[in-house]
Design a protein around this motif. Structure first.
Motif, PDB file in Angstrom:
ATOM      1  N   VAL A 429      18.224  55.964 -18.055  1.00 42.38           N
ATOM      2  CA  VAL A 429      18.548  56.449 -16.714  1.00 42.38           C
ATOM      3  C   VAL A 429      19.562  57.587 -16.825  1.00 42.38           C
ATOM      4  O   VAL A 429      20.633  57.397 -17.413  1.00 42.38           O
ATOM      5  N   ARG A 430      19.252  58.727 -16.289  1.00 31.96           N
ATOM      6  CA  ARG A 430      20.188  59.850 -16.300  1.00 31.96           C
ATOM      7  C   ARG A 430      21.009  59.909 -15.025  1.00 31.96           C
ATOM      8  O   ARG A 430      22.154  60.339 -15.038  1.00 31.96           O
ATOM      9  N   GLN A 431      20.413  59.475 -13.926  1.00 29.30           N
ATOM     10  CA  GLN A 431      21.143  59.390 -12.672  1.00 29.30           C
ATOM     11  C   GLN A 431      20.418  58.431 -11.736  1.00 29.30           C
ATOM     12  O   GLN A 431      19.225  58.184 -11.892  1.00 29.30           O
ATOM     13  N   VAL A 432      21.168  57.887 -10.787  1.00 27.74           N
ATOM     14  CA  VAL A 432      20.579  57.009  -9.779  1.00 27.74           C
ATOM     15  C   VAL A 432      19.949  57.890  -8.712  1.00 27.74           C
ATOM     16  O   VAL A 432      20.640  58.708  -8.104  1.00 27.74           O
ATOM     17  N   PRO A 433      18.652  57.774  -8.466  1.00 22.36           N
ATOM     18  CA  PRO A 433      18.020  58.636  -7.464  1.00 22.36           C
ATOM     19  C   PRO A 433      18.468  58.284  -6.055  1.00 22.36           C
ATOM     20  O   PRO A 433      18.932  57.173  -5.788  1.00 22.36           O
ATOM     21  N   SER A 434      18.322  59.225  -5.166  1.00 22.71           N
ATOM     22  CA  SER A 434      18.669  58.988  -3.764  1.00 22.71           C
ATOM     23  C   SER A 434      17.788  57.873  -3.206  1.00 22.71           C
ATOM     24  O   SER A 434      16.562  57.921  -3.290  1.00 22.71           O
ATOM     25  N   SER A 441      22.359  45.321  -0.546  1.00 21.19           N
ATOM     26  CA  SER A 441      23.512  45.323   0.358  1.00 21.19           C
ATOM     27  C   SER A 441      24.550  44.267   0.003  1.00 21.19           C
ATOM     28  O   SER A 441      25.707  44.378   0.429  1.00 21.19           O
ATOM     29  N   VAL A 442      24.170  43.235  -0.767  1.00 17.66           N
ATOM     30  CA  VAL A 442      25.130  42.186  -1.125  1.00 17.66           C
ATOM     31  C   VAL A 442      25.431  42.179  -2.625  1.00 17.66           C
ATOM     32  O   VAL A 442      26.061  41.244  -3.109  1.00 17.66           O
ATOM     33  N   LEU A 443      24.991  43.200  -3.356  1.00 17.21           N
ATOM     34  CA  LEU A 443      25.212  43.240  -4.804  1.00 17.21           C
ATOM     35  C   LEU A 443      26.704  43.230  -5.116  1.00 17.21           C
ATOM     36  O   LEU A 443      27.469  44.028  -4.590  1.00 17.21           O
ATOM     37  N   LEU A 459      25.507  55.863  -5.013  1.00 16.47           N
ATOM     38  CA  LEU A 459      25.895  54.457  -5.073  1.00 16.47           C
ATOM     39  C   LEU A 459      26.318  53.920  -3.704  1.00 16.47           C
ATOM     40  O   LEU A 459      26.728  52.768  -3.595  1.00 16.47           O
ATOM     41  N   ALA A 460      26.221  54.738  -2.678  1.00 12.32           N
ATOM     42  CA  ALA A 460      26.701  54.366  -1.343  1.00 12.32           C
ATOM     43  C   ALA A 460      26.057  53.107  -0.768  1.00 12.32           C
ATOM     44  O   ALA A 460      26.724  52.362  -0.038  1.00 12.32           O
ATOM     45  N   PRO A 461      24.775  52.796  -1.059  1.00 16.91           N
ATOM     46  CA  PRO A 461      24.185  51.576  -0.467  1.00 16.91           C
ATOM     47  C   PRO A 461      24.837  50.277  -0.923  1.00 16.91           C
ATOM     48  O   PRO A 461      24.588  49.232  -0.321  1.00 16.91           O
ATOM     49  N   LEU A 462      25.657  50.320  -1.962  1.00 15.66           N
ATOM     50  CA  LEU A 462      26.260  49.088  -2.500  1.00 15.66           C
ATOM     51  C   LEU A 462      27.520  48.748  -1.704  1.00 15.66           C
ATOM     52  O   LEU A 462      28.640  48.922  -2.167  1.00 15.66           O
ATOM     53  N   LEU A 484      32.861  57.689  -5.462  1.00 15.17           N
ATOM     54  CA  LEU A 484      33.052  56.244  -5.385  1.00 15.17           C
ATOM     55  C   LEU A 484      33.842  55.825  -4.151  1.00 15.17           C
ATOM     56  O   LEU A 484      33.957  54.638  -3.871  1.00 15.17           O
ATOM     57  N   ALA A 485      34.425  56.791  -3.456  1.00 18.77           N
ATOM     58  CA  ALA A 485      35.184  56.472  -2.241  1.00 18.77           C
ATOM     59  C   ALA A 485      34.233  55.882  -1.199  1.00 18.77           C
ATOM     60  O   ALA A 485      33.211  56.464  -0.865  1.00 18.77           O
ATOM     61  N   GLY A 486      34.555  54.713  -0.719  1.00 14.69           N
ATOM     62  CA  GLY A 486      33.721  54.061   0.285  1.00 14.69           C
ATOM     63  C   GLY A 486      32.592  53.230  -0.273  1.00 14.69           C
ATOM     64  O   GLY A 486      31.803  52.664   0.492  1.00 14.69           O
ATOM     65  N   VAL A 487      32.486  53.132  -1.612  1.00 15.24           N
ATOM     66  CA  VAL A 487      31.444  52.299  -2.226  1.00 15.24           C
ATOM     67  C   VAL A 487      31.972  50.876  -2.348  1.00 15.24           C
ATOM     68  O   VAL A 487      32.818  50.575  -3.193  1.00 15.24           O
ATOM     69  N   GLY A 488      31.496  49.985  -1.501  1.00 15.82           N
ATOM     70  CA  GLY A 488      31.852  48.575  -1.575  1.00 15.82           C
ATOM     71  C   GLY A 488      33.357  48.330  -1.529  1.00 15.82           C
ATOM     72  O   GLY A 488      34.127  49.068  -0.895  1.00 15.82           O
ATOM     73  N   PHE A 489      33.772  47.275  -2.234  1.00 15.17           N
ATOM     74  CA  PHE A 489      35.177  46.898  -2.351  1.00 15.17           C
ATOM     75  C   PHE A 489      35.437  46.691  -3.844  1.00 15.17           C
ATOM     76  O   PHE A 489      35.590  45.570  -4.326  1.00 15.17           O
TER      77      PHE A 489
END
Length: 596
Positions: A429-434, A441-443, A459-462, A484-489
């Motif tokens: 994997v070179r990058q996570v696709p859009s 949502s609960v990962l 990574l925003a959906p996490l 990574l700002a705003g990605v999960g907790f």
């Protein structure tokens, strides 16, 4: 020196990643399929990869590198010589799929467990020469004797030829299970039905002349005793738990008398057939891992079996477990299952929660609904597209292990609304696709280590992510941390062995971008470090004051970068504006505020 020659040999350039271009350049072959010998000695290689297309490779040397795991060799069916000496190996579990291998040089690594000899025995049945010198396991008591007993085809061990007299001296009469073994390993159940425990039988209960005490035994453990045969079990009619692990058993004859048996542990033996378990109808847990089974029979009657462990055998079919309707946990890692149709036999196990098929040769997975499945392990297979797994058939899946496959694209999780843990490490994997992670949502935990990842985008959906492990990738730009700002907790992040981790402002920037962070690369974030990072977030001092001690050529380039950033209206300068004034990290927060 004499003749004016240098005393040093020219140093070879590091080859951090194996590629087809590098292989062809070193072998001077025109096609990758024509390569039969490959020498990658001393190139700083960390991972065995990109060798699956070398279908005719016979000799492979990877000595003097930084390899920690044996992997990527399963497709090398013609391999006869393997040199992995002077690396960082701690186990040999990935040494599978090479039936023609005759010479294995594993000296000067970090191997420290004698059971690695059993893995070598089951993985390389025709091994002729083995070198384990320089590993701590060679210092174990009776190491050479155990090696010779385990590896019957071996002719040379640790640089020394094996003489016939030496091997003959180790061929002792087979050890049978005796009454004395049973006396020492027997336990009875003491106490209430739910709150009791197993205790040894009293001396007066172990009458040598009367064997009626055998009927009181509930548990029997005879491990590491060199047993080759099971005998004297006729009186153990109440036996519920039995363990005969780490012996030399060839079969399980003798257990037909133990009709009340519920748990049977017989891992790490030499069992090649299990045809005497029909009478053990109460069996709930069966462990026959690390044996020599190629076909499993006589399991149809075990309708109460809930846990079955058959890892590290030579099994190619799952037909014999098709009628185990009570099965909840199945461990079939490191076998020879290749045909995807074999998975269809599991559709009659409606209670199956955990399925481990790692280390086989599967390229896809489920063709039927498995509503109860919660844990799926498919590491070390041939999965190239996650969409082929049809994960929508597992709506309650909570853990998915896909490390070390051929996956280039991350996606297909739209219906994985309950997935908590995902591991796609050691893929391509070179990058996570859009949109690739939509549905997660609960990962809680994501691992994508050693995947060649270059960016932290998408990574925003996490939204519920707590643990993010991205070590050994190629993330370089410190501006990637803003994504990574705003990605999960996120409370824990691992980015070690990325170029970005060598940046001077690496940790402070993470702390500023992820307020919830508690651990960075295994080190906790203390209050003092957090306060300094917050101070650094507020400062507006130019970058040149922080870097004024760096050599002029670097300062010139940085000043030009600052000048460009101040004239730009984009957000790309946000990291530069947050750099602290020189000396701020050596002051307490109060002193720094007063100085500012």
């Amino acid at each position: 020196m004499a003749l004016g020659l240098s005393s040093r040999f020219p140093q070879q350039p590091n080859l951090s990643h194996i590629s087809e271009e590098a292989i062809l350049a070193r072998t001077r072959e025109s096609r990758i399929s024509e390569v039969t010998q490959l020498n990658l000695h001393g190139l700083g290689i960390c991972r065995i990869e990109m060798l699956d297309t070398c279908s005719n490779l016979q000799s492979l040397s990877l000595s003097c590198n930084n390899i920690r795991t044996i992997e990527g060799l399963v497709m090398l069916q013609q391999l006869t010589f393997l040199d992995l000496s002077f690396n960082l190996l701690s186990r040999v579990t990935g040494l599978v799929g090479n039936p023609r291998l005759q010479t294995a040089l594993l000296n000067s690594n970090s191997l420290n467990r004698l059971d690695d000899l059993n893995i070598i025995r089951s993985s390389i049945p025709g091994l002729v020469e083995l070198d384990l010198r320089g590993n701590s396991l060679t210092k174990e008591h009776a190491y050479r004797s155990i090696a010779l007993l385990s590896l019957s085809t071996l002719k040379r061990l640790d640089g020394k030829s094996i003489q016939g007299a030496e091997r003959e001296s180790l061929r002792l009469p087979p050890v049978e299970l005796t009454i004395n073994h049973i006396r020492f390993g027997a336990r009875k159940y003491h106490g209430a039905a739910l709150g009791g425990h197993f205790v040894r039988l009293e001396a007066d209960e172990l009458d040598s002349s009367d064997t009626s005490w055998l009927g009181a035994i509930k548990s029997l453990s005879v491990n590491h005793a060199g047993l080759a045969r099971l005998r004297n079990l006729e009186g153990l009619t109440q036996l519920c738990h039995a363990s005969f692990s780490h012996n030399l058993l060839l079969n399980l004859d003798g257990l037909s008398f133990c009709t009340a048996l519920e748990d049977l542990l017989a891992e790490d033996n030499r069992i090649s057939a299990c045809t005497t378990l029909e009478a053990c109808r109460e069996l709930k847990k069966l462990d026959l891992s690390h044996n020599q089974l190629s076909v499993i029979r006589s399991l149809e009657s075990l309708r109460n079996l809930t846990q079955l462990s058959l890892e590290n055998n030579f099994i190619s079919s799952l037909a014999s477990i098709a009628h185990l309707t009570s099965l909840m946990e199945l461990y079939m890692g490191n076998n020879d299952i290749e045909a995807i149709q074999e998975i269809d036999y599991l559709k009659h196990s409606p209670k199956l929660i955990i399925m481990d098929l790692s280390g086989n040769r599967l390229c896809a997975a489920l063709n039927f609904n498995m509503d109860s499945l919660e844990v799926l392990h498919l590491a070390n297979n041939r999965v190239s597209d996650i969409n082929d797994l049809q994960l929508h058939r597992c709506p309650h899946l909570k853990e998915l292990q896909l490390q070390n496959n051929y996956t280039c694209y991350v996606g297909g999780f739209d219906h994985c609304s309950q997935l908590l843990k995902l591991d796609t490490s050691k893929n391509r994997v070179r990058q996570v696709p859009s949109g690739g992670l939509i549905g997660l949502s609960v990962l809680r935990e994501l691992r994508m280590e050693e995947a060649g990842l270059r960016t932290l985008a998408n990574l925003a959906p996490l939204k519920a992510l707590n643990h993010l492990h991205l070590a050994f990738n190629r993330i370089n730009d410190i501006g990637e941390l803003e994504k990574l700002a705003g990605v999960g907790f996120i409370t824990e992040i691992t980015l070690c062995n990325n170029p970005i981790a060598r940046r001077q402002l690496y940790r402070p920037t993470i702390i500023c971008q992820i307020p919830s962070i508690c651990w960075i690369d295994g080190r906790d974030v203390g209050e003092e470090e957090r306060e300094r990072a917050e101070l650094f977030l507020k400062t507006e001092q130019p970058l040149k004051f922080f870097w004024q001690d760096i050599q002029p050529s670097v300062t010139t380039r940085l000043n030009s970068t600052i000048a460009h950033s101040t004239t730009s209206n984009s957000d790309s300068s946000v990291i530069l504006r947050r750099l602290p004034q020189r000396g701020a990290f050596s002051l307490s927060p109060a002193q720094a505020a007063k100085r500012g």
